[in-house]
Design a protein around this motif. Structure first.
Motif: not given
Length: 444
Positions: A105-121, A145-153
């Protein structure tokens, strides 16, 4: 509706794989490879020190950041179990060993920190990873088999293809998750969207549907889509979801500014920033990783975030310390700016470590760096497998013999690496061609 998770059978036949993991060390030309899958790409400074010590004690001290924000140790000798034991003791493996392969499962490295995020993933990611770890029937997924989750960062890898991708978007003032199969948000429109609070149910439903329909030899979603059209999968998926999915039209994921993973990146938290730097061609040694970990403890929050650009991010650095951290990282030999040629070069392990590599790609990349024109991004690969790059680079050098490469330019109408531009070039000839063609058709 799908049957309750507890009622599903627990007996699975894992798909065969030669992919390395933490518990499965795979042989290569330069010794064993151990891949450490990190939840959200995050590890503590203490864990980083443990990796550095294990790599120095049981291997040759070579550590790589992968293009899916994981770490791998290369050149491992005979003491596999001792190395694995040290890594597990540092909390770098799953509580359930059977789940090690499938925690992709791949997230943004700035998940939960990014000023542009729409949500904390991160809360949703924790739910997904817990299910991958604790639901035995999901362990039948392929290690690929891989999943990505992008919160708008603003700092998110959008080009890597995934079997399932999810990207946050706003509909009627609420955050939803658009999703797609066997693609990526940079190039594909979402098939549909569900409310954010149903993201976990969506992921589990997609994984279970895949396992129910895919034949044993169909390891990836793209293989299943050759037999079952996406529209049919979407219809079957709806029957398994507790909520009605919604069609999305005209939405395009905003693109990110290139190379923002390097240098100082703003955080949504007042007074804090993240500082990013990249080891040369994604490769560290034990001393370098240990020094970066010490820096994170002294001037950051004691953690490192790995990125899918094969780089490191030190988060939660007081803005007043950002310049000092950046200078220290550069002093350690890391790349901190897109102006540095190594920021724009990718290279696989090559013939020095891989039996399939036809050339010393890392050595050739270092030689080419001094000749690389500004704004030129290049990928060197020792064979067709393209292990260093999960998506096609603007320009690709494919090794054909030691020190010789074919040059390709990315083109959406051409499969693989794109259009063949020149054959059997030496590194010196590549440098001369790029220098002579800095404003020609060799650039996207």
């Amino acid at each position: 509706m799908n049957e309750p998770q507890s009622a599903r059978p627990c007996f699975v036949t894992p798909r065969p794989s030669a992919c390395p993991g933490l518990l499965r060390i795979v042989a290569a030309r330069d010794g064993g490879i151990c891949r450490i899958k990190l939840a959200g790409g995050v590890l503590s400074a203490a864990q980083a020190q443990a990796v550095a010590t294990a790599a120095q004690t049981y291997a040759q001290g070579v550590i790589e950041v992968t293009n899916r924000a994981n770490l791998q140790i290369r050149g491992i000798g005979a003491e596999h179990q001792a190395l694995i034991g040290e890594l597990l003791g540092a909390g770098l493996g799953p509580a359930n060993p059977a789940s090690d392969d499938v925690r992709n499962l791949m997230l943004s490295p700035s998940a939960g920190l990014d000023p542009q995020m729409l949500c904390d993933t991160r809360p949703l990611a924790a739910q997904i990873l817990a299910s991958l770890e604790n639901l035995p029937h999901l362990h039948a997924l392929s290690p690929k088999f891989a999943v990505s989750l992008d919160g708008g960062e603003g700092l998110a890898m959008l080009e890597h293809p995934h079997d399932l991708w999810l990207s946050a978007l706003r509909l009627d003032g609420q955050v939803w998750l658009g999703f797609g199969l066997a693609g990526c948000p940079a190039h594909d429109a979402p098939l549909a969207a569900v409310p954010l609070e149903h993201g976990h149910a969506l992921v589990i439903a997609v994984l279970e549907l895949f396992l129910d329909l895919a034949r044993p030899e169909q390891a990836r979603m793209r293989h299943l889509l050759q037999d079952v059209p996406a529209a049919e999968l979407l219809g079957q998926l709806q029957a398994r979801l507790p909520v009605q999915w919604r069609q999305v039209s005209g939405w395009q994921r905003p693109t990110r500014e290139a190379y923002r993973h390097l240098g100082i990146y703003p955080q949504v938290q007042d007074g804090l920033v993240a500082v990013g730097a990249a080891p040369a061609l994604g490769r560290l040694d034990s001393c370098l990783l240990g020094a970066v970990a010490q820096l994170a403890e002294q001037l950051g929050d004691g953690s490192l975030h790995l990125t899918p650009w094969q780089s490191l991010l030190l988060p939660n650095v007081p803005a007043s310390n950002a310049g000092s951290v950046l200078d220290a990282l550069q002093g350690l030999g890391l790349t901190v700016s897109a102006e540095q040629p190594l920021a724009r070069l990718m290279a696989c392990t090559g013939s020095q470590g891989c039996a399939k590599g036809l050339a010393d790609t890392k050595g050739d990349a270092l030689a080419l760096a001094a000749q690389l024109p500004a704004d030129t991004a290049l990928h060197l690969t020792g064979c067709q497998r393209s292990c260093a790059a999960a998506h096609v680079a603007p320009l690709t050098l494919l090794a054909v013999a030691p020190g010789h490469y074919d040059l390709y330019q990315r083109n959406a109408q051409h499969p693989g690496f794109g259009v063949l531009r020149a054959r059997n070039l030496t590194i010196e000839a590549v440098g001369a061609l790029l220098a002579a063609d800095t404003r020609s058709t060799l650039h996207d």
